[in-house]
Motif scaffolding. Sequence first.
Motif, PDB file in Angstrom:
ATOM      1  N   LEU A  25      32.720  12.690   9.102  1.00  0.00           N
ATOM      2  CA  LEU A  25      32.367  14.097   8.952  1.00  0.00           C
ATOM      3  C   LEU A  25      31.960  14.414   7.511  1.00  0.00           C
ATOM      4  O   LEU A  25      31.011  15.179   7.281  1.00  0.00           O
ATOM      5  CB  LEU A  25      33.534  14.985   9.379  1.00  0.00           C
ATOM      6  CG  LEU A  25      33.859  14.986  10.874  1.00  0.00           C
ATOM      7  CD1 LEU A  25      35.119  15.806  11.156  1.00  0.00           C
ATOM      8  CD2 LEU A  25      32.679  15.550  11.674  1.00  0.00           C
ATOM      9  N   LEU A  26      32.681  13.846   6.564  1.00  0.00           N
ATOM     10  CA  LEU A  26      32.325  14.064   5.161  1.00  0.00           C
ATOM     11  C   LEU A  26      30.939  13.513   4.867  1.00  0.00           C
ATOM     12  O   LEU A  26      30.110  14.154   4.208  1.00  0.00           O
ATOM     13  CB  LEU A  26      33.367  13.409   4.255  1.00  0.00           C
ATOM     14  CG  LEU A  26      33.147  13.568   2.737  1.00  0.00           C
ATOM     15  CD1 LEU A  26      33.172  15.049   2.358  1.00  0.00           C
ATOM     16  CD2 LEU A  26      34.216  12.800   1.962  1.00  0.00           C
ATOM     17  N   GLY A  27      30.676  12.286   5.376  1.00  0.00           N
ATOM     18  CA  GLY A  27      29.357  11.699   5.168  1.00  0.00           C
ATOM     19  C   GLY A  27      28.270  12.500   5.851  1.00  0.00           C
ATOM     20  O   GLY A  27      27.173  12.692   5.294  1.00  0.00           O
ATOM     21  N   ALA A  28      28.567  12.986   7.078  1.00  0.00           N
ATOM     22  CA  ALA A  28      27.574  13.796   7.799  1.00  0.00           C
ATOM     23  C   ALA A  28      27.281  15.081   7.047  1.00  0.00           C
ATOM     24  O   ALA A  28      26.115  15.500   6.927  1.00  0.00           O
ATOM     25  CB  ALA A  28      28.085  14.094   9.204  1.00  0.00           C
ATOM     26  N   LEU A  29      28.331  15.741   6.539  1.00  0.00           N
ATOM     27  CA  LEU A  29      28.140  16.977   5.794  1.00  0.00           C
ATOM     28  C   LEU A  29      27.301  16.741   4.546  1.00  0.00           C
ATOM     29  O   LEU A  29      26.354  17.498   4.254  1.00  0.00           O
ATOM     30  CB  LEU A  29      29.505  17.561   5.418  1.00  0.00           C
ATOM     31  CG  LEU A  29      29.486  18.868   4.613  1.00  0.00           C
ATOM     32  CD1 LEU A  29      28.796  19.973   5.416  1.00  0.00           C
ATOM     33  CD2 LEU A  29      30.899  19.279   4.234  1.00  0.00           C
ATOM     34  N   LEU A  33      23.541  18.264   3.978  1.00  0.00           N
ATOM     35  CA  LEU A  33      23.264  19.097   2.811  1.00  0.00           C
ATOM     36  C   LEU A  33      22.136  18.501   1.970  1.00  0.00           C
ATOM     37  O   LEU A  33      21.223  19.221   1.531  1.00  0.00           O
ATOM     38  CB  LEU A  33      24.533  19.247   1.968  1.00  0.00           C
ATOM     39  CG  LEU A  33      25.644  20.130   2.564  1.00  0.00           C
ATOM     40  CD1 LEU A  33      26.865  20.114   1.665  1.00  0.00           C
ATOM     41  CD2 LEU A  33      25.153  21.555   2.766  1.00  0.00           C
ATOM     42  N   ILE A  34      22.226  17.191   1.731  1.00  0.00           N
ATOM     43  CA  ILE A  34      21.179  16.543   0.940  1.00  0.00           C
ATOM     44  C   ILE A  34      19.837  16.619   1.664  1.00  0.00           C
ATOM     45  O   ILE A  34      18.795  16.905   1.076  1.00  0.00           O
ATOM     46  CB  ILE A  34      21.563  15.087   0.640  1.00  0.00           C
ATOM     47  CG1 ILE A  34      22.786  15.049  -0.289  1.00  0.00           C
ATOM     48  CG2 ILE A  34      20.393  14.330  -0.004  1.00  0.00           C
ATOM     49  CD1 ILE A  34      23.337  13.663  -0.505  1.00  0.00           C
ATOM     50  N   GLY A  35      19.864  16.357   3.005  1.00  0.00           N
ATOM     51  CA  GLY A  35      18.630  16.418   3.776  1.00  0.00           C
ATOM     52  C   GLY A  35      18.043  17.809   3.796  1.00  0.00           C
ATOM     53  O   GLY A  35      16.822  17.992   3.668  1.00  0.00           O
ATOM     54  N   GLY A  36      18.900  18.833   3.989  1.00  0.00           N
ATOM     55  CA  GLY A  36      18.412  20.208   3.997  1.00  0.00           C
ATOM     56  C   GLY A  36      17.811  20.606   2.671  1.00  0.00           C
ATOM     57  O   GLY A  36      16.743  21.240   2.611  1.00  0.00           O
ATOM     58  N   PHE A  37      18.491  20.228   1.589  1.00  0.00           N
ATOM     59  CA  PHE A  37      17.954  20.545   0.259  1.00  0.00           C
ATOM     60  C   PHE A  37      16.631  19.821   0.027  1.00  0.00           C
ATOM     61  O   PHE A  37      15.671  20.406  -0.496  1.00  0.00           O
ATOM     62  CB  PHE A  37      18.965  20.135  -0.815  1.00  0.00           C
ATOM     63  CG  PHE A  37      18.447  20.289  -2.213  1.00  0.00           C
ATOM     64  CD1 PHE A  37      18.379  21.537  -2.813  1.00  0.00           C
ATOM     65  CD2 PHE A  37      17.998  19.180  -2.929  1.00  0.00           C
ATOM     66  CE1 PHE A  37      17.893  21.686  -4.104  1.00  0.00           C
ATOM     67  CE2 PHE A  37      17.509  19.320  -4.216  1.00  0.00           C
ATOM     68  CZ  PHE A  37      17.461  20.576  -4.813  1.00  0.00           C
ATOM     69  N   ALA A  38      16.568  18.546   0.438  1.00  0.00           N
ATOM     70  CA  ALA A  38      15.333  17.785   0.261  1.00  0.00           C
ATOM     71  C   ALA A  38      14.198  18.396   1.075  1.00  0.00           C
ATOM     72  O   ALA A  38      13.045  18.506   0.601  1.00  0.00           O
ATOM     73  CB  ALA A  38      15.550  16.331   0.654  1.00  0.00           C
ATOM     74  N   LEU A 193      23.529   8.591   7.987  1.00  0.00           N
ATOM     75  CA  LEU A 193      24.714   9.002   8.742  1.00  0.00           C
ATOM     76  C   LEU A 193      25.301   7.823   9.516  1.00  0.00           C
ATOM     77  O   LEU A 193      26.527   7.622   9.540  1.00  0.00           O
ATOM     78  CB  LEU A 193      24.342  10.130   9.697  1.00  0.00           C
ATOM     79  CG  LEU A 193      25.481  10.708  10.544  1.00  0.00           C
ATOM     80  CD1 LEU A 193      26.588  11.245   9.650  1.00  0.00           C
ATOM     81  CD2 LEU A 193      24.958  11.799  11.460  1.00  0.00           C
ATOM     82  N   LEU A 194      24.422   7.009  10.111  1.00  0.00           N
ATOM     83  CA  LEU A 194      24.895   5.831  10.836  1.00  0.00           C
ATOM     84  C   LEU A 194      25.569   4.843   9.899  1.00  0.00           C
ATOM     85  O   LEU A 194      26.646   4.296  10.205  1.00  0.00           O
ATOM     86  CB  LEU A 194      23.713   5.164  11.550  1.00  0.00           C
ATOM     87  CG  LEU A 194      24.034   3.882  12.342  1.00  0.00           C
ATOM     88  CD1 LEU A 194      25.030   4.189  13.458  1.00  0.00           C
ATOM     89  CD2 LEU A 194      22.759   3.267  12.905  1.00  0.00           C
ATOM     90  N   VAL A 195      24.952   4.631   8.733  1.00  0.00           N
ATOM     91  CA  VAL A 195      25.546   3.727   7.732  1.00  0.00           C
ATOM     92  C   VAL A 195      26.896   4.268   7.271  1.00  0.00           C
ATOM     93  O   VAL A 195      27.859   3.505   7.078  1.00  0.00           O
ATOM     94  CB  VAL A 195      24.589   3.540   6.546  1.00  0.00           C
ATOM     95  CG1 VAL A 195      25.286   2.801   5.408  1.00  0.00           C
ATOM     96  CG2 VAL A 195      23.340   2.777   6.977  1.00  0.00           C
ATOM     97  N   THR A 196      26.981   5.598   7.116  1.00  0.00           N
ATOM     98  CA  THR A 196      28.250   6.202   6.689  1.00  0.00           C
ATOM     99  C   THR A 196      29.349   5.968   7.713  1.00  0.00           C
ATOM    100  O   THR A 196      30.484   5.608   7.369  1.00  0.00           O
ATOM    101  CB  THR A 196      28.065   7.712   6.467  1.00  0.00           C
ATOM    102  OG1 THR A 196      27.070   7.923   5.457  1.00  0.00           O
ATOM    103  CG2 THR A 196      29.373   8.363   6.045  1.00  0.00           C
TER     104      THR A 196
END
Length: 547
Positions: A25-29, A33-38, A193-196
Amino acid sequence: MTTSPTPPVFRKTKLKTRMILTLGLLGALQTVLIGGFAGFYLSDSLYDEIGQRALMVAKTVAATPAVIEGVRERDIDGLNRLAERLAVTNEALFIVIGDAEAIRLAHPDPSRIGHSMGDDDGDYGRKALVDGQAYVARARGSLGESMRGKAPVVVPATGDIIGIVSVGYSLQQVETTIRRYNFVLYGVVGLMLLVTILSAIVIAGRFKRAIFGLEPEEIARLFREREATLQSVREGIIAINREGMITTANRAAYETLGLPPEPPLAGQHVLDVLPESSLPAILESGEPDFDREIWLRDRQMVVNRLPVRQGEDIIGVVASFRLRDELDQVSRRLTRIQQYADTLRSQTHEYSNKLHTIAGLIQIGATGEALNLIGSEVSDHQALIHLLLEAVPDPVIAGCLLGKYNRAREMGLRLEIDPDSRMSDLPATLPRDQLVSVLGNLIDNALDATLAKTGAGGQVQLSMTDLGQELIFEVEDQGAGIPEAERQRIFEKGVSTKNGESRGYGLHLVRQFLNQWGGSVTVDDVPEGGSRFTLYLPKTANGRVYP
């Protein structure tokens, strides 16, 4: 401030599952966030880039001499041909040219020519026509939503504003580009996300193995049990890590070492607390050390030291220790009980035989011989008791010698005590139990060696003196003797000239006692055959009064 308890459902979940969920969940969040900002930054950058491109083309077109001349002359056909060609060249959606009143002179849709530019988006281009500014605007017009760059058409010679150029780029194209980039971006986000999640599974698995598959609640319970166990053990326990820092010390360790409870030992270097400690040497060698008798902080202790290993690496050392006196108390009591039992058994057996003999003599009428035997028995014991009372006033040592005398008679041997012996100047603080144990071991060995060589009728001689600064005891037997090469080995634990189990401890105890108090022992041959053990014990132990 109170901490809210862990939800029961989450508490029942396995640690590995909890870690995977938490890390996932932490990795997904983080990824979202990074994807949305990008994505937002990419869209904003593309819109800005398109706007700047439209503005640059608008400025260029507005400064073209042919456009300036066409606006001045109101050459509608020439301006339309020029605008169409420039739009194709710059891949623009449209290029619209208007006069000073914002009336279209060129437009991709001929029906719009001659109408106001405000028909599309309500923007008449006042900033360009009035203020002479070039600017970017986003609007929906007759050709769809577009990003527009607007620039005034200025006569270079006079600086008069005679028209306006509007260059538009379709936002549909921008959105298509954004969707293409977003597809790649979201693909990367999904891969991250999969790697996380996979990393969380691997990390949780390794962490679980590192704690031996235990759950946090089990670790907490074991920790509390460990603390309770450490504090309940009567032996002192100290553990150090690979840097030599103390990590654990129980209450008994403070008491045994005579250390104050504050400051705590944990977190201090072992050599700062115990400069004479050999625990760092165990770290280097990796060899365990069991039942070692040492002096530490002016106290004799029995120490066990064991290295702690993780795989092939030594990560620390654990030492357990207790005062030698505590072990000696048990040993002394057992020795005393054994001596008392031997004495009583010998006396019972001997006097039983004597009584049977006297009874037999009386039954056959030999009363004279019976009286002589009684007189001889009384005479021998009276002489021995008189000697012991004068030469050895200490009752513990005298009782030991009397018991050994009776045991010798039971074995068919004689224990001869030198009538010139004297042992009255005994230090008051000398541990009698240890001295009796040492003296009893020497006499027992002498009796056994004599019986094995001569059989019944042999004798063992004992002489004692307390003159000078030493107590000297000599025990002489008629045994087979001890080869010179074996005279040092016989004092080692487990080494004995006798056969059978539980042998080789008596002389080892003698050596320990002498090492403790600074005494010595010599072994010599007797000319008539046998061995002589001479014990030298100073009246002070290693230069100090006996503790």
